[in-house]
Scaffold this motif. Structure first.
Motif, mmCIF file in Angstrom:
data_model
loop_
_atom_site.group_PDB
_atom_site.id
_atom_site.type_symbol
_atom_site.label_atom_id
_atom_site.label_comp_id
_atom_site.label_asym_id
_atom_site.label_seq_id
_atom_site.Cartn_x
_atom_site.Cartn_y
_atom_site.Cartn_z
ATOM 1 N N VAL A 112 2.151 1.818 -3.555
ATOM 2 C CA VAL A 112 1.063 2.313 -4.404
ATOM 3 C C VAL A 112 0.779 3.785 -4.096
ATOM 4 O O VAL A 112 0.578 4.598 -5.004
ATOM 5 C CB VAL A 112 -0.207 1.447 -4.226
ATOM 6 C CG1 VAL A 112 -1.408 2.091 -4.885
ATOM 7 C CG2 VAL A 112 0.028 0.058 -4.781
ATOM 8 N N ALA A 113 0.796 4.167 -2.816
ATOM 9 C CA ALA A 113 0.539 5.559 -2.435
ATOM 10 C C ALA A 113 1.620 6.495 -2.982
ATOM 11 O O ALA A 113 1.319 7.569 -3.509
ATOM 12 C CB ALA A 113 0.445 5.681 -0.918
ATOM 13 N N VAL A 114 2.881 6.096 -2.892
ATOM 14 C CA VAL A 114 3.979 6.923 -3.408
ATOM 15 C C VAL A 114 3.875 7.050 -4.933
ATOM 16 O O VAL A 114 4.024 8.137 -5.497
ATOM 17 C CB VAL A 114 5.347 6.337 -2.985
ATOM 18 C CG1 VAL A 114 6.485 7.006 -3.741
ATOM 19 C CG2 VAL A 114 5.531 6.500 -1.483
ATOM 20 N N LEU A 149 0.832 -1.216 0.000
ATOM 21 C CA LEU A 149 0.000 0.000 0.000
ATOM 22 C C LEU A 149 0.862 1.260 0.000
ATOM 23 O O LEU A 149 0.519 2.255 -0.655
ATOM 24 C CB LEU A 149 -0.944 -0.001 1.197
ATOM 25 C CG LEU A 149 -2.094 -1.005 1.126
ATOM 26 C CD1 LEU A 149 -2.892 -0.986 2.409
ATOM 27 C CD2 LEU A 149 -2.990 -0.722 -0.066
ATOM 28 N N SER A 150 1.971 1.248 0.718
ATOM 29 C CA SER A 150 2.874 2.407 0.736
ATOM 30 C C SER A 150 3.461 2.671 -0.649
ATOM 31 O O SER A 150 3.547 3.810 -1.094
ATOM 32 C CB SER A 150 4.009 2.187 1.739
ATOM 33 O OG SER A 150 3.482 2.056 3.024
ATOM 34 N N THR A 174 1.191 6.799 -6.788
ATOM 35 C CA THR A 174 0.040 7.639 -7.101
ATOM 36 C C THR A 174 0.376 9.113 -6.891
ATOM 37 O O THR A 174 0.019 9.964 -7.710
ATOM 38 C CB THR A 174 -1.167 7.240 -6.222
ATOM 39 O OG1 THR A 174 -1.458 5.866 -6.443
ATOM 40 C CG2 THR A 174 -2.381 8.087 -6.535
ATOM 41 N N SER A 175 1.062 9.419 -5.808
ATOM 42 C CA SER A 175 1.456 10.810 -5.542
ATOM 43 C C SER A 175 2.349 11.351 -6.653
ATOM 44 O O SER A 175 2.182 12.484 -7.106
ATOM 45 C CB SER A 175 2.194 10.909 -4.209
ATOM 46 O OG SER A 175 1.360 10.524 -3.158
#
Length: 169
Positions: free
Chosen positions: A36-38, A33-34, A40-41
């Motif tokens: 994917v979050a990075v 998840l981390s 996406t950002s």
């Protein structure tokens, strides 16, 4: 019957013990998840920012329409003065154009009138509108391009004073 229940329980435990590492641990899920979050950002930060452009277009369109309506309601010519980085509605009063407010454009945004850049205003000259709204409802057609980071939005002012917006998607 007791023998069948025992057999069922043993079969169930055999299935659980067959693959003890099946599934993902909480740490593995959190790491995924981390990442994917990075990602996406980073993608969102690289997208062109059309929001200030849309907002500036909306404000200019409203200002043009209000200025056109003011000319029709008051019976006196109104106009829009464009200067580097801002625009101002104006009214014809006492043989001169009088500015009535001002709106700044977002940083880095420029204006083209009929495809031409704005000319530098002389401090001694009275402001002259690039767009003039006649009180009888006649307006010379004009195109106004708002340009920022090679992103161009065109506002076309029709002879009836209506504003059409062409914003590339």
């Amino acid at each position: 019957m007791h023998h069948e229940n025992l057999h069922l329980k043993q079969g169930t435990s055999r299935l659980r013990n067959a693959h003890p590492e099946a599934g993902l641990s909480l740490v593995e899920v959190m790491v995924t998840l981390s990442i994917v979050a990075v990602a996406t950002s980073l993608i969102v930060l690289t997208l062109p920012r059309a929001q200030p452009q849309k907002q500036a277009v909306g404000l200019l369109r409203e200002a043009l329409e209000r200025t056109s309506e003011r000319a029709l309601i008051t019976g006196q010519p109104s106009g829009m003065v464009f200067e580097q980085g801002r625009y101002s509605p104006a009214i014809w009063q006492d043989e001169t154009w009088r500015l009535i407010g001002s709106q700044n454009l977002p940083a880095g945004m420029s204006i083209l009138i009929d495809g031409e850049p704005l000319r530098a205003a002389d401090a001694t000259e009275a402001p002259v509108p690039a767009v003039i709204f006649d009180p009888l409802g006649h307006t010379p057609p004009v195109t106004i391009d708002l340009v920022r980071n090679d992103f161009v939005t065109r506002l076309t002012l029709g002879a009836d004073g209506k504003v059409a917006v062409d914003m590339p998607s």
